[in-house]
Write an enzyme that holds these catalytic residues in place. Structure first.
Site, PDB file in Angstrom:
ATOM      1  N   GLY A  80       0.882  -1.313   0.212  1.00 38.44           N
ATOM      2  CA  GLY A  80       0.537  -0.064  -0.240  1.00 38.44           C
ATOM      3  C   GLY A  80       0.423   1.344   0.124  1.00 38.44           C
ATOM      4  N   GLU A  87       9.972   3.125   7.729  1.00 41.05           N
ATOM      5  CA  GLU A  87       9.690   3.324   9.101  1.00 41.05           C
ATOM      6  C   GLU A  87      10.157   4.238   9.782  1.00 41.05           C
ATOM      7  OE1 GLU A  87      10.490  -1.717   9.851  1.00 41.05           O
ATOM      8  OE2 GLU A  87      10.840  -0.940   7.597  1.00 41.05           O
ATOM      9  N   VAL A 122      11.113   4.680   3.174  1.00 35.51           N
ATOM     10  CA  VAL A 122      10.987   5.614   3.747  1.00 35.51           C
ATOM     11  C   VAL A 122       9.823   5.426   4.649  1.00 35.51           C
ATOM     12  CG1 VAL A 122       9.382   6.636   2.420  1.00 35.51           C
ATOM     13  CG2 VAL A 122      10.074   8.399   3.924  1.00 35.51           C
TER      14      VAL A 122
END
Ligand SMILES: Cc1cc2nc3c(=O)[nH]c(=O)nc-3n(C[C@H](O)[C@H](O)[C@H](O)COP(=O)(O)OP(=O)(O)OC[C@H]3O[C@@H](n4cnc5c(N)ncnc54)[C@H](O)[C@@H]3O)c2cc1C
Ligand code: SF4
Lengths: 740, 326
Positions: free
Chosen positions: A466, A707, A705
């Site tokens: 997602g 976590e 980008v």
């Protein structure tokens, strides 16, 4: 020439998702599918003494009842992350009569319809010999042990003499911080549809790792990896709970074999609370020592976490403390206790996220003791190299993150003292914290296929949870091929495709995009070779390296592109249906030379209504240094989601276990609160956007980008709450009862 | 979930006749009932769907009261202009509850009849006196952070979760109930029962009886009223503590007051002691705090819910302050 990479391009998969046409795991229309319902144990420790199934077996539509007494033989997989054989727990489902935690699968019902399966599941009577469960960390402390490693990182390390430095330090701070058990709660519950064709198995899954699922399920079933095909085109969020292989993927397979037809197993929300991991509770004790000027002289970060009796997973809270700041004397220790709770698993920034809650809260407390601005304290202690590995950073713009975010936030207007800012009757607090996450990269492969109509397929067995991988894969292919992004199709989430790593550890972009670049270059090179073979063409008698393929056209070097042919015309005139380029890349010796790490900073404003104990996170400004930003739009969305997840962590999320019997009393989305829109206010996400010069050799320079965005949010909020109220909350979440 | 029959009825008489047959249950919006059926907490043999009954109007009565049909959706009730102007606290309370989607399904009658959110009530694995009389109460020594501190018994400490009903209590509503033997009106404060030794008996509605209307008397409380709800997140969350209040003020003196509490009591709670403290007092924070203290006298807490006593007081003071400024 690069145009697509760096552009704010809307998700390629957005349209099929919002129109409901994207098939998630349970949506695949499979003819003749039977429905399975898994039964979970209601005790947390003991043995199954009897399973009475006859009522269920005779219920309408029931095809099978499977449990440890009649299940086929299953095999423990290797359980090695590096070789893609990583189950969520070492014990295989239905291995024996032991119950290790409440919610463990103890039987599965297969029936014609879902309703029949559910009904029959209620008719199964299971008897247990119950033993006292060990649920709470404190009750298990006596048996705490020192686990050795976590994904290759030592869990107990020391440099210098922290104790000595602490006793000599001008200013010290010492406190305990705790974070509760949290659940990932992706929108899409896990599901698995198993379809056998002879001895070949297709599994429709929602997995962050099709390659891992294939190999791990194969080993568990005792069949060859080549016999299994994993299909997982869309994932409704994962956050880590779909990374390793959990028992449902095996259950659907053995059920389908048993009833000799396809079987669908769709977990309920309640199942999700014990069937695919969670973030462990953490109890962290931090000691800091500093000089009067703020220079850290000692950090001691001591952590106790839970793990289960069927696996070892350690939430490595302290490991970031070894290098986030410059400090000569650092000790980090992790202890684990084995409790009768389901197995923890990675959850968005495992280790870093709860670890930073402790470290960044402690640093804030130290700043008050020093009467120093918390940003200043962090700048004073900036780590110019990674002092743990002693390697230089590949690139680091943390100071730039502080500067950008502070400026945008107007941090300079902050009053140093707590309880000193107000908006009417409401207390205003400003807090900040550092964010960090490693820049991981793994080997990955891809194909780029140019078709006769001029369109392009970009293909890899990676996954899109997602976050935007469908789009970023197309972006790099568009740039290298010189083809409009609308003409590029992304194909992923299928184990038959070129292998890719787990979509975890924020490594997808850095691992896959360079492979795609190589594959696209390979496709263009093949196109030029093909052009060179064309008789009666502008290329006749030219060697292929005297031909250019660029911007959708093939033309002689030095000539005007219009003098050549469109890609598709080369294919048509040579009667080729397609050209396929292949690419494979991976990390190299740069990993020995540099420390790859992303950094960031969150600046948070809270409004606390002290009379009614209500906290509102009214404003967040976050800046990140994650290398090149491939797509500002999808990257910003990762920022929003990390911040909102952090608001949840700070203010509401916690899973409650009844310590008497170990079952979860909040196993639904009404009782386990996650943020709603009304909890999220102004959020600004900024990026330094400077390519990492060393992470790949192709000049992309993107670190992940996914976590980093959640790390540091919770302490920034807790620090802001302190600034507003003078109340230091060291035990998450900060619910109204703690602020009365 | 157990098998059940389903039938749709079109008039009140038919509804009552059908419901007299063994183990039949009315279903309105279904937002409580179907949920609990899936959890095997409610196991009706027959569902009698009352959604087609002509009980979906909000009507002005000649005596100045307002009559609300039992099937008026919570969303429609909250948005009604008469409710918003004359009974604002009711509109506020409803809008503070659940989500827009749920409010569009939930009905006035169903909301009054909704069951507790006690974790242990909702999970048949646990002993629960409300679900199974005499079985014991798992919440008493379990995780009781959301449980009640007022109106509790040693058999049950579950809260009544409704927001709407708290406002109705403050507004002195009455509930009209129709059974085989005719119709009666019950004051809202007598509609819900304290758990006592019989926590499974929650209201005065007898099996087979139908709620037809709720009426709101005309009253002097339109001008100054407020609902304050405190909870773990900003929306779509049950109350940890809530207060519905209404004030009639002359100059700076409180002529009369209504104070009702939610989230902290075993039934929608009328705080008469608080009202007495307020009546005749000067409307200021000190008086509000005194009233709040009075409202919570007699509160009994368990291991995890002691904070609710103070939280409820804060809700009362804030609601009174808001009402005064209203
Ligand atoms: C996730 C979630 C969050 C929620 N949050 C809140 C909240 O914050 N605040 C709040 O107040 N509520 C909340 N609710 C509860 C909601 O308000 C109730 O579920 C709703 O009001 C019930 O109305 P209904 O018409 O759907 O009842 P149903 O489910 O149809 O019926 C409920 C009960 O009432 C009986 N009944 C219905 N109508 C009649 C009648 N006319 N006569 C006699 N008996 C009748 C039924 O037989 C049944 O036993 C929430 C619910 C959910 C699921
Ligand atoms: S508090 Fe009431 S509803 Fe909850 S378990 Fe006890 S008896 Fe049941």
């Amino acid at each position: 020439m690069s145009t697509a990479v760096g552009g704010s391009i809307s998700r390629k998969d957005g349209w099929v998702k919002v129109t409901g046409r994207a098939p998630y795991a349970a949506d695949h229309p499979i003819a003749g599918v039977a429905h399975a319902v898994a039964i979970q144990s209601t005790i947390a420790n003991g043995r199954i003494t009897a399973i009475a199934t006859s009522l269920a077996e005779n219920a309408p539509g029931v095809l099978a009842v499977i449990h440890h007494g009649n299940a086929p033989k299953l095999y423990r997989p290797e359980n090695d992350f590096m070789s893609a054989t990583k189950p969520g727990e070492a014990r295989v489902v239905f291995e024996d009569d032991r119950v290790h935690y409440s919610g463990q699968y103890v039987a599965i019902i297969v029936a014609e319809t879902l309703e029949q399966a559910r009904y029959a599941a209620e008719l199964v009577k299971i008897s247990y010999a119950v033993e006292d469960p060990l649920i709470e960390t404190d009750a298990a402390l006596d048996s705490a042990y020192l686990p050795d490693e976590f994904f290759g990182e030592k869990l107990t390390t020391k440099r210098g003499d922290p104790d000595g430095a602490l006793s000599g330090a001008a200013v010290t701070h010492e406190a305990s911080y705790t974070t509760p058990i949290e659940h990932h709660n992706p929108m899409e519950p896990s599901a698995s549809i198993a379809v056998w064709n002879g001895d070949e198995l297709t599994l429709y899954e929602t997995t962050q790792w099709v390659a891992g699922a294939r190999k791990t399920v194969a080993q568990t079933l005792g069949i060859a990896e080549e016999k299994i095909h994993i299909v997982s085109p869309f994932i409704g969020g994962g956050f880590g709970c779909k990374g390793f292989v959990w028992p449902h993927s095996v259950l659907s397979a053995i059920a389908a074999k048993k009833v000799n037809r396809p079987v669908k197993l769709n977990l309920t929300r309640k199942h999700m609370f014990s069937a695919c991991g969670h973030r462990s509770e953490t109890k962290q004790h931090v000691r800091l020592g500093a000089e009067r000027n703020g220079r850290l002289v000692a950090i001691d970060h001591d952590t106790v976490v839970q793990t289960s009796t069927v696996e070892e997973f350690v939430e490595a809270c302290g490991n970031t403390s070894r290098f986030l700041y410059s400090c000569p004397n650092v000790r980090v220790r992790h202890r684990a206790v084995r409790v009768n709770v389901a197995t923890p698993t990675p959850m968005r920034a495992p280790g870093e996220n709860p670890g930073l809650f402790a470290l960044e809260s402690a640093l804030d407390e130290l700043a008050y003791k020093l009467n120093m601005d918390p940003v200043e304290l962090r700048i004073v202690n900036h780590a110019d190299v990674n002092e743990h590995t002693r390697k230089p950073w590949s690139s680091k713009y943390l100071k730039e993150c502080y500067r950008m975010a502070a400026e945008h936030f107007e941090w300079a207007r902050r009053a140093l003292q707590p309880e000193s800012m107000r908006d009417g009757n409401v207390l205003v607090g400003w807090g900040m914290a550092t964010a960090t996450y490693p820049g991981i990269r793994s080997p990955g492969a891809a194909k780029v296929r140019l078709l006769q109509d001029g369109s392009v397929d970009v293909i890899s067995a990676t996954q899109d949870m997602g976050g935007g991988t469908y789009t970023t894969m197309a972006q790099i292919a568009a740039d290298v091929m010189g083809v409009a992004i609308e003409r590029i199709r992304t194909v992923l989430g299928d184990s038959l495709l070129p292998p890719a790593p787990v979509s975890g550890g924020s490594m997808t972009t850095a691992s896959i995009l360079p492979a795609i670049r190589k594959a696209a270059q390979d496709a263009l090179s093949k196109l030029r070779q093909l052009a060179a073979t064309m008789p009666a063409s502008p290329f006749t008698n030219r060697p292929h390296d005297d031909i250019v393929a660029e911007g959708g056209r093939v033309f002689p070097k030095g000539a005007d592109p219009s003098s050549g042919l469109a890609y598709e015309d080369v294919l048509k005139r040579t009667n080729q249906s397609e050209i396929e380029g292949e690419g494979y890349t991976g990390p190299g010796p740069e990993r020995d030379k540099f420390a790859f790490q992303s950094f960031g900073a969150h600046f948070v404003e809270v409004k606390v209504d002290p009379e009614i104990a209500t906290v509102q996170v009214s404003r967040v400004v976050s800046a990140f240094d994650v290398g090149r930003i491939v797509n500002p739009k999808t990257a910003r969305s990762q920022g929003y989601s990390g911040v909102i997840m952090g608001i949840g962590m700070a203010l509401m999320e916690h899973t409650v276990y009844d310590s008497r019997d170990g079952s979860i009393v909040t196993s639904n989305l009404a009782d386990y609160a996650i943020p709603v829109n009304a909890d999220a206010h102004s959020i600004d996400i900024l990026f330094v956007d400077k390519p990492d010069p060393f992470i790949d050799s192709d000049g992309l320079g993107a670190r992940g980008v996914g976590e980093i965005t959640v790390t540091g949010v919770a302490p920034a909020i807790a620090n802001a709450v302190y600034h507003a109220t003078g109340r230091r909350i060291r035990d998450l979440p900060i619910t109204p009862d703690k602020l009365l | 979930m157990q098998p059940f029959s389903y039938e749709k009825v079109t008039n009140e008489h038919e509804a009552i006749e059908r419901a007299r047959l063994g183990n039949a249950t009315f279903v309105a919006g279904g937002t409580t009932l179907v949920d609990l059926m899936k959890l095997n907490v409610e196991v009706p043999a027959a569902l009698v769907d009352i959604n087609a009954l002509p009980l979906n109007q909000i009507e002005d009565q000649s005596d100045g009261s307002i009559r609300i049909g039992a099937l008026v959706r919570n969303g429609d009730l909250a948005q009604d202009s008469r409710i918003q102007s004359r009974y604002r606290v009711l509109s506020q309370a409803i809008l503070a509850g659940a989500s827009a989607q749920l409010r569009n399904m939930a009905t006035t009658g169903g909301n009054l009849m909704q069951r507790t959110r006690c974790y242990y009530f909702r999970d048949p694995v646990y002993p629960c006196n409300k679900r199974q009389p005499g079985a014991g109460c798992a919440a008493m020594d379990g995780y009781n952070r959301i449980h009640a501190v007022l109106g509790v018994s040693d058999k049950c400490i579950a809260t009544h979760p409704s927001d709407m009903a708290v406002a109705l209590v403050a507004l002195d509503a009455s509930v009209h109930i129709r059974g085989a033997n005719g119709e009666r009106a019950v004051p809202i404060t007598e509609f819900h029962l304290l758990p006592g030794d019989t926590p499974h008996r929650e209201t005065v509605v007898r099996p087979g009886e139908l709620i037809t209307y709720v009426t709101l008397p005309s009253g002097p409380f339109g001008a100054h009223s407020a609902y304050v709800k405190l909870r773990d997140r900003a929306s779509y969350e049950f109350a940890l503590a809530s207060a519905a209040v209404a004030l009639q003020v002359e100059g700076t003196t409180v002529r009369s007051a209504r104070v009702a509490l939610g989230g902290v009591a075993t039934k929608p709670w009328r705080a008469l002691q608080a009202e007495q403290v307020l009546t005749g007092s000067t409307a200021n924070t000190a008086a509000f705090r005194n009233a709040a203290d009075a409202a919570l006298t007699g509160a009994v807490s368990r291991r995890y819910n002691a904070y609710k006593i103070e939280l409820a007081k804060r809700a009362i003071v804030r609601a009174l302050t808001d009402a005064l400024m209203d």
